[in-house]
Design an enzyme around this catalytic site. Structure first.
Site, PDB file in Angstrom:
ATOM      1  N   ASP A  31       0.872  -1.132   0.055  1.00  0.00           N
ATOM      2  CA  ASP A  31      -0.285   0.065  -0.103  1.00  0.00           C
ATOM      3  C   ASP A  31       1.010   1.199  -0.501  1.00  0.00           C
ATOM      4  O   ASP A  31       0.713   2.325  -0.799  1.00  0.00           O
ATOM      5  CB  ASP A  31      -0.948   0.321   1.309  1.00  0.00           C
ATOM      6  CG  ASP A  31      -1.825  -1.093   1.240  1.00  0.00           C
ATOM      7  OD1 ASP A  31      -2.047  -1.666   0.213  1.00  0.00           O
ATOM      8  OD2 ASP A  31      -2.766  -1.543   2.429  1.00  0.00           O
ATOM      9  N   ASP A  35       0.464   4.037  -2.655  1.00  0.00           N
ATOM     10  CA  ASP A  35       0.634   5.715  -2.137  1.00  0.00           C
ATOM     11  C   ASP A  35       1.669   6.787  -2.498  1.00  0.00           C
ATOM     12  O   ASP A  35       1.086   7.318  -2.588  1.00  0.00           O
ATOM     13  CB  ASP A  35       0.804   5.629  -0.871  1.00  0.00           C
ATOM     14  CG  ASP A  35      -0.633   4.707  -0.245  1.00  0.00           C
ATOM     15  OD1 ASP A  35      -2.203   4.741  -0.640  1.00  0.00           O
ATOM     16  OD2 ASP A  35      -0.677   4.733   1.130  1.00  0.00           O
ATOM     17  N   GLU A 117     -23.872 -18.837 -14.788  1.00  0.00           N
ATOM     18  CA  GLU A 117     -23.065 -17.909 -13.473  1.00  0.00           C
ATOM     19  C   GLU A 117     -23.894 -17.221 -12.546  1.00  0.00           C
ATOM     20  O   GLU A 117     -25.062 -18.487 -12.716  1.00  0.00           O
ATOM     21  CB  GLU A 117     -22.551 -16.982 -14.806  1.00  0.00           C
ATOM     22  CG  GLU A 117     -23.780 -15.782 -15.440  1.00  0.00           C
ATOM     23  CD  GLU A 117     -23.737 -15.112 -16.722  1.00  0.00           C
ATOM     24  OE1 GLU A 117     -23.585 -14.173 -16.615  1.00  0.00           O
ATOM     25  OE2 GLU A 117     -22.156 -15.684 -17.564  1.00  0.00           O
ATOM     26  N   LYS A 119     -26.014 -15.165 -10.572  1.00  0.00           N
ATOM     27  CA  LYS A 119     -26.899 -13.697 -10.835  1.00  0.00           C
ATOM     28  C   LYS A 119     -26.785 -12.971  -9.267  1.00  0.00           C
ATOM     29  O   LYS A 119     -27.491 -12.547  -7.848  1.00  0.00           O
ATOM     30  CB  LYS A 119     -28.781 -14.016 -10.511  1.00  0.00           C
ATOM     31  CG  LYS A 119     -29.467 -13.122 -10.628  1.00  0.00           C
ATOM     32  CD  LYS A 119     -31.096 -13.632 -11.430  1.00  0.00           C
ATOM     33  CE  LYS A 119     -31.846 -12.346 -11.915  1.00  0.00           C
ATOM     34  NZ  LYS A 119     -32.414 -11.213 -11.077  1.00  0.00           N
ATOM     35  N   LYS A 294     -27.185 -19.846 -19.674  1.00  0.00           N
ATOM     36  CA  LYS A 294     -27.580 -18.665 -20.520  1.00  0.00           C
ATOM     37  C   LYS A 294     -27.050 -19.670 -22.443  1.00  0.00           C
ATOM     38  O   LYS A 294     -25.656 -20.269 -21.656  1.00  0.00           O
ATOM     39  CB  LYS A 294     -26.266 -17.463 -21.083  1.00  0.00           C
ATOM     40  CG  LYS A 294     -27.088 -16.511 -20.306  1.00  0.00           C
ATOM     41  CD  LYS A 294     -25.723 -15.226 -19.750  1.00  0.00           C
ATOM     42  CE  LYS A 294     -25.732 -14.030 -19.081  1.00  0.00           C
ATOM     43  NZ  LYS A 294     -25.270 -13.634 -18.442  1.00  0.00           N
ATOM     44  N   CYS A 412     -36.213 -12.601  36.177  1.00  0.00           N
ATOM     45  CA  CYS A 412     -36.428 -13.862  35.621  1.00  0.00           C
ATOM     46  C   CYS A 412     -37.232 -13.953  35.051  1.00  0.00           C
ATOM     47  O   CYS A 412     -38.262 -14.003  36.078  1.00  0.00           O
ATOM     48  CB  CYS A 412     -35.251 -14.765  35.877  1.00  0.00           C
ATOM     49  SG  CYS A 412     -35.273 -16.008  34.185  1.00  0.00           S
TER      50      CYS A 412
HETATM   51  S1  IVH Z   1     -27.882 -11.763 -17.931  1.00  0.00           S
HETATM   52  C1  IVH Z   1     -30.166 -10.524 -22.030  1.00  0.00           C
HETATM   53  N1  IVH Z   1     -26.505 -12.252 -16.040  1.00  0.00           N
HETATM   54  O1  IVH Z   1     -30.899  -9.640 -13.144  1.00  0.00           O
HETATM   55  C2  IVH Z   1     -30.058 -10.978 -20.163  1.00  0.00           C
HETATM   56  N2  IVH Z   1     -28.112 -10.373 -15.584  1.00  0.00           N
HETATM   57  O2  IVH Z   1     -33.771  -8.825 -15.262  1.00  0.00           O
HETATM   58  C3  IVH Z   1     -29.774  -9.880 -19.544  1.00  0.00           C
HETATM   59  N3  IVH Z   1     -28.112  -9.747 -13.375  1.00  0.00           N
HETATM   60  O3  IVH Z   1     -31.169  -6.357 -12.870  1.00  0.00           O
HETATM   61  C4  IVH Z   1     -29.414 -10.139 -18.231  1.00  0.00           C
HETATM   62  N4  IVH Z   1     -26.579 -11.508 -12.286  1.00  0.00           N
HETATM   63  O4  IVH Z   1     -28.540  -6.963 -13.750  1.00  0.00           O
HETATM   64  C5  IVH Z   1     -27.328 -11.754 -16.556  1.00  0.00           C
HETATM   65  N5  IVH Z   1     -24.962 -12.433 -14.419  1.00  0.00           N
HETATM   66  C6  IVH Z   1     -26.203 -11.736 -14.967  1.00  0.00           C
HETATM   67  C7  IVH Z   1     -26.552 -11.138 -13.723  1.00  0.00           C
HETATM   68  C8  IVH Z   1     -27.790 -10.525 -14.322  1.00  0.00           C
HETATM   69  C9  IVH Z   1     -27.272 -10.049 -11.951  1.00  0.00           C
HETATM   70  C10 IVH Z   1     -29.318  -8.656 -13.144  1.00  0.00           C
HETATM   71  C11 IVH Z   1     -29.593  -8.181 -14.005  1.00  0.00           C
HETATM   72  C12 IVH Z   1     -30.873  -7.501 -14.301  1.00  0.00           C
HETATM   73  C13 IVH Z   1     -31.653  -8.890 -13.674  1.00  0.00           C
HETATM   74  C14 IVH Z   1     -32.138  -9.539 -14.782  1.00  0.00           C
END
Ligand code: IVH
Length: 672
Positions: A31, A35, A117, A119, A294, A412
């Site tokens: 660090d 800096d 992945e 969410k 996906k 108590c």
């Molecule tokens: S893909 C076309 N991947 O979930 C596909 N969305 O309704 C578009 N989100 O608010 C989204 N993690 O921000 C995708 N790994 C991920 C995600 C993700 C979170 C959120 C995104 C949106 C909602 C999708």
């Protein structure tokens, strides 16, 4: 070298370190060294203000507050994502079946390849890089038009102001999520609380609220993070053929992409991914509300297209929500093993974190005040992983007119003894000790628990009856129970009475460490009990040890030494110990001492998932070699064994400059 070159070099150097530190989590320099570089750049820019560029690493601090955010139209619509709410297995199968059907693939082989992945639970954002420079950051808005939050997003260290590329695309729009790590959220709130400032409600609101700040200097104080997961408009770039390749390309551009992702074939693998991540959800350093599948091939994605703003090629497979709202029917006070009083909210049943919850802890009196929870309130309840459910906050706007405030009892609720609260403690305690039936019940349950005397079958209901019918006062009484007494209890047949008696008999053969732990001395947990046993090797020596002698045991401090002495100076306790021994409770005397093992005197902290060893196995190996396992990282830690998903402990270890080792290095230490 002229100033322009000097500036360019310094900025590139700092950008490299930012990337290593924020994105790769693998800093190259200390660090202090960082800096020094940063101050050098600041000084040079101060001397040549005309040469300050907008993408310089010094320009992340936030600027003048805005009156409002400028609306920006998305070139490529920002879509939403369909949610699969089915059960674990069917979610993935339903999605795969739809995809196969739409693509006319029929059943079975070959399986479709997917990118799986996490969410992330934050705020979706579109980053626009032109010729490699971040020019604009826009929220999703309604998908067509979002808000220009560039000034705020520039303060997020994980968002590169410039792409790492010699020939960046003319236009690259990166989509992803701004989020807040749980540890950052906790730290931020702790500090806000100590300063009397407003706290954030949860990490997601923290992220969304910070990005919606009109004053970017405020946003700059918020610890935000970013993960990229997709694309918007691109120009002058050969987009790779699969989604996973796209993410790899984004990594190469210096963008943070979550490592917890996989390319998988067919729905079985997707369902397994969902289950695997679900198990580890609580250990991730940030909140997720599901996983996303996906279709990996971009050509197939195009073929599948969209319906009503949702792509047909992606789906979110959610986990049960960890938070829900419900009503407080009452607030009870429970008495624990050490007399600690815990206010517990009785709730209208609510489904949260995958189970129906009817009680949630309020921790202590101060917490009830701070959260301002009244009986009758609507509250937010959280149950994350296996953690006991807690009341997160009240929703005062929904408070009915008659909503009595919580009052801590002065005696108590179980035994009527005085309640005492030490000045420096948040916890109020019943002073009744083992006179208090509630404390007695908890003490017995602890005594019988798996890691203590391990009396199988001695659970809540039974202890309740044994204490309420005055059959058992101390743990020693357990060893005097007979068949006919037990068989007379409710829900106890002769067979189960025999089983319990056998379990009690079996528990007599134990170890000194288990026995000490079972006594339930305040602040003497499993690890301390093991330390004591290893150090003194015999109970007599523990009983005879002075406070000074106790302090010689590794990891025993003045507070624990004092509690221990107090406990052992109480004639009543000594009497119980005597009776237990007289009843036949015994352990191998002078147990084999691991002193001299290769890890003697070394303290380890385990974090993350190791490739082949479970926590328990690693712990057993360490202890067998004479080492110790601690739950938290401190300067005294000798080694931190880190596996996948290691979180804040690893961060702390790195910041303290400790020895961090992986499983292979750990094994070679043990085998040494
Ligand atoms: S893909 C076309 N991947 O979930 C596909 N969305 O309704 C578009 N989100 O608010 C989204 N993690 O921000 C995708 N790994 C991920 C995600 C993700 C979170 C959120 C995104 C949106 C909602 C999708």
């Amino acid at each position: 070298m002229d100033v322009v070159d000097q500036l360019r070099k310094l900025r590139a150097e700092i950008e490299k370190h930012d990337h290593r530190y924020y994105v790769l989590d693998d800093p190259l320099v200390s660090d202090a060294e960082y800096d020094r570089l940063f101050r050098e750049l600041q000084a040079l820019e101060a001397a040549h203000p005309e040469l300050v560029t907008h993408d310089s690493p010094t320009q992340r601090v936030g600027g003048k507050p805005l009156d409002s955010f400028r609306p920006v139209r998305h070139v490529v619509q920002m879509l939403s994502i369909r949610t699969e709410t089915d059960t674990e297995a069917t979610g993935a199968y339903a999605f795969d079946a739809r995809v196969r059907n739409l693509l006319g693939l029929g059943d079975g082989n070959p399986p479709v390849e997917y990118a799986a992945e996490l969410k992330f639970d934050g705020l979706a954002i579109n980053l626009r890089y032109e010729a490699g420079v971040l020019v604009c950051a826009v929220t999703r808005g309604d998908g067509e038009t979002g808000e220009d939050v560039t000034e705020n997003v520039r303060t997020v260290n994980q968002v590169p102001l410039r792409l790492r590329a010699d020939n960046p695309p003319d236009v690259l729009e990166v989509r992803g999520e701004i989020y807040m790590k749980r540890a950052d959220f906790e730290r931020f709130n702790a500090r806000a609380l100590s300063r009397g400032e407003k706290t954030l409600v949860n990490p997601r609101n923290g992220a969304a609220g910070s990005i919606r700040q009109l004053d970017s200097r405020v946003a700059a104080t918020r610890p935000l993070s970013f993960f990229a997961y997709g694309l918007g408009e691109t120009k002058g770039w050969d987009v790779p053929p699969t989604h996973s390749d796209v993410l790899d390309a984004l990594v190469a551009f210096g963008l943070p992409v979550c490592g917890e992702r996989a390319v998988l074939s067919g729905p079985e693998a997707l369902a397994a991914f969902h289950a695997r991540i679900g198990e580890r959800r609580g250990q991730l350093p940030f909140d997720i509300d599901g996983v996303v599948y996906k279709v990996n091939s971009r050509a197939l994605q195009q073929e599948l297209g969209f319906v009503s703003r949702e792509p047909r090629w992606a789906v979110a497979h959610k986990y049960p929500a960890e938070e829900a709202t419900t009503e407080v029917l009452g607030i009870d006070v429970q008495v624990g093993r050490t007399g600690a009083l815990t206010p517990v909210a009785r709730l209208a049943p609510v489904f949260v974190g995958g189970v129906t919850v009817t009680n949630a802890t309020l921790h202590n009196e101060d917490e009830v005040r701070r959260k301002d929870v009244h009986v009758g309130d609507t509250v937010v309840v959280r149950r994350a992983g296996d953690v006991i459910p807690e009341v997160v906050r009240a929703l005062p706007e929904k408070r009915p007119i008659l909503a009595p405030e919580f009052v801590m009892p002065v005696t108590c609720p179980v035994c009527g003894s005085h309640i005492v609260r030490a000045e420096d403690e948040a916890v109020a305690r019943c002073s009744g000790g083992l006179y208090c039936p509630a404390q007695r019940k908890q003490a017995l349950l602890h005594f019988a628990s798996r890691r203590a005397m391990d009396i199988e079958g001695l659970g809540d209901k039974l202890v309740e009856q044994l204490v309420d019918n005055d059959l058992v006062h101390t743990p020693a009484d357990l060893y005097r129970l007979d068949r006919s007494t037990l068989a007379n209890l409710e829900r106890m047949a002769e067979k189960s009475a025999d089983n319990l008696l056998a379990a009690i008999e079996k528990s007599k053969q134990t170890t000194l460490a288990r026995f000490i732990f079972a006594l339930g001395i305040r602040n003497v947990g499993e690890a301390t009990a093991k330390d004591l046993a290893r150090h003194f090797c015999s109970l007599e020596r523990v009983l005879a040890a002075s406070e000074e002698a106790l302090l010689e045991v590794a990891d025993i401090g003045p507070v624990v030494a004092q509690y221990l002495r107090q406990f052992l100076d109480e004639p009543h306790n000594i009497e119980v110990i005597k009776q237990l021994r007289a009843a036949g409770v015994a352990w191998p005397e002078g147990e084999p001492q691991p002193v001299g093992g290769p890890l003697t005197g070394k303290t380890f902290v385990l974090t993350g998932t190791l490739p082949s060893l479970s926590r328990e196995q690693a712990k057993a190996l360490i202890e067998a070699a004479g080492g110790k396992v601690s739950g938290s990282v401190s300067k005294k830690t000798d080694y931190v064994v880190a596996g996948a998903e290691a979180g804040s402990k690893l961060e702390k270890a790195v910041s303290l400059n400790l020895n961090v080792i992986d499983e292979a290095q750990f094994r070679s230490l043990v085998d040494h």
